[in-house]
Design a protein around this motif. Sequence first.
Motif, PDB file in Angstrom:
ATOM      1  N   VAL A  19       1.032  19.580  23.203  1.00 54.76           N
ATOM      2  CA  VAL A  19       0.536  18.555  22.289  1.00 54.76           C
ATOM      3  C   VAL A  19       1.452  18.560  21.072  1.00 54.76           C
ATOM      4  O   VAL A  19       1.722  19.620  20.494  1.00 54.76           O
ATOM      5  CB  VAL A  19      -0.919  18.840  21.854  1.00 54.76           C
ATOM      6  CG1 VAL A  19      -1.379  17.847  20.798  1.00 54.76           C
ATOM      7  CG2 VAL A  19      -1.850  18.831  23.055  1.00 54.76           C
ATOM      8  N   VAL A  20       1.957  17.383  20.689  1.00 55.00           N
ATOM      9  CA  VAL A  20       2.772  17.258  19.487  1.00 55.00           C
ATOM     10  C   VAL A  20       1.994  16.385  18.501  1.00 55.00           C
ATOM     11  O   VAL A  20       1.642  15.250  18.820  1.00 55.00           O
ATOM     12  CB  VAL A  20       4.151  16.627  19.786  1.00 55.00           C
ATOM     13  CG1 VAL A  20       4.959  16.494  18.496  1.00 55.00           C
ATOM     14  CG2 VAL A  20       4.907  17.458  20.821  1.00 55.00           C
ATOM     15  N   VAL A  21       1.728  16.942  17.343  1.00 54.31           N
ATOM     16  CA  VAL A  21       1.031  16.209  16.287  1.00 54.31           C
ATOM     17  C   VAL A  21       2.087  15.593  15.390  1.00 54.31           C
ATOM     18  O   VAL A  21       2.997  16.273  14.924  1.00 54.31           O
ATOM     19  CB  VAL A  21       0.114  17.156  15.474  1.00 54.31           C
ATOM     20  CG1 VAL A  21      -0.625  16.380  14.404  1.00 54.31           C
ATOM     21  CG2 VAL A  21      -0.857  17.864  16.395  1.00 54.31           C
ATOM     22  N   MET A  22       1.971  14.293  15.152  1.00 56.71           N
ATOM     23  CA  MET A  22       3.041  13.534  14.507  1.00 56.71           C
ATOM     24  C   MET A  22       2.882  13.384  12.986  1.00 56.71           C
ATOM     25  O   MET A  22       3.445  12.491  12.391  1.00 56.71           O
ATOM     26  CB  MET A  22       3.124  12.156  15.155  1.00 56.71           C
ATOM     27  CG  MET A  22       3.170  12.198  16.657  1.00 56.71           C
ATOM     28  SD  MET A  22       4.770  12.427  17.359  1.00 56.71           S
ATOM     29  CE  MET A  22       5.440  10.824  17.110  1.00 56.71           C
ATOM     30  N   GLY A  23       2.121  14.255  12.374  1.00 55.38           N
ATOM     31  CA  GLY A  23       2.047  14.270  10.916  1.00 55.38           C
ATOM     32  C   GLY A  23       0.848  13.547  10.342  1.00 55.38           C
ATOM     33  O   GLY A  23       0.053  12.940  11.044  1.00 55.38           O
ATOM     34  N   ASP A  24       0.737  13.641   9.017  1.00 54.23           N
ATOM     35  CA  ASP A  24      -0.386  13.144   8.229  1.00 54.23           C
ATOM     36  C   ASP A  24      -1.676  13.836   8.663  1.00 54.23           C
ATOM     37  O   ASP A  24      -2.618  13.216   9.158  1.00 54.23           O
ATOM     38  CB  ASP A  24      -0.512  11.621   8.301  1.00 54.23           C
ATOM     39  CG  ASP A  24       0.573  10.918   7.501  1.00 54.23           C
ATOM     40  OD1 ASP A  24       1.398  11.606   6.868  1.00 54.23           O
ATOM     41  OD2 ASP A  24       0.596   9.682   7.501  1.00 54.23           O
TER      42      ASP A  24
END
Length: 163
Positions: A17-22
Motif C-alpha cells: 500500500v502506498v499512501v500518497m500524502g496529506d
Amino acid sequence: MTEAAMDDIRGVHPDLVVVMGDFGSNRQMGEPEAIRRAYDFLKKMGAPVLPLLGNHDLQYEIGCGVIPHGVMEKTVRQYFHVEDTFFVREYEDFRLFGVSLDSWEMQPPLSRNECHVSDEHFQWIEGKLAERPGVPVVMLTHAPPMGCGLKSIPNMHVRATNA
C-alpha cells in the motif's frame, strides 16, 4: 468510513500500500499527530505501507516556520519504519518509484498548495532512472508535476505556480 475503508483494503490482501500524502483530517493535517493517527489506521491493513508526503503534510514547515523543517519527514520515518519517503522498488519488468514532496524555506510561501521537490531529490530521481534505461517506470507522487500533461485539481495544485 475510515475503518470501513481499511477493512475493504485488508479484504483484498494487498502486497503493498502506498499512501500518497496529506495525512489526517483537516484539523490535524500538517501536524505530527496526524501521522500517528494515520499510521494507527493504516497498520490494520496487514500489508507493507510506504508513505509519501504531500503539500499539506508540510504546510506548517513551509516558510512560516510553525514546525521546524524536517519534523514531518522524521515523524513519518519513525512511525512507518522507513529510511526515506523517496523509494524505488525493483521488479523484473518494471520499477516503482515513490516521490515525496520536500519542504523549503520560501518566505513568505505563495500558497500552502505549493509542491516542491528539492534539487537533490530531483538529481536522485534522474540518477535512478538512468540505472535501468528502457525499463518501464510507475512513478507515484502526491501531485502531477507541472508540464507532464496530467490533469490536476484546478483550485488546488495548478494555482500553485510550482506544482
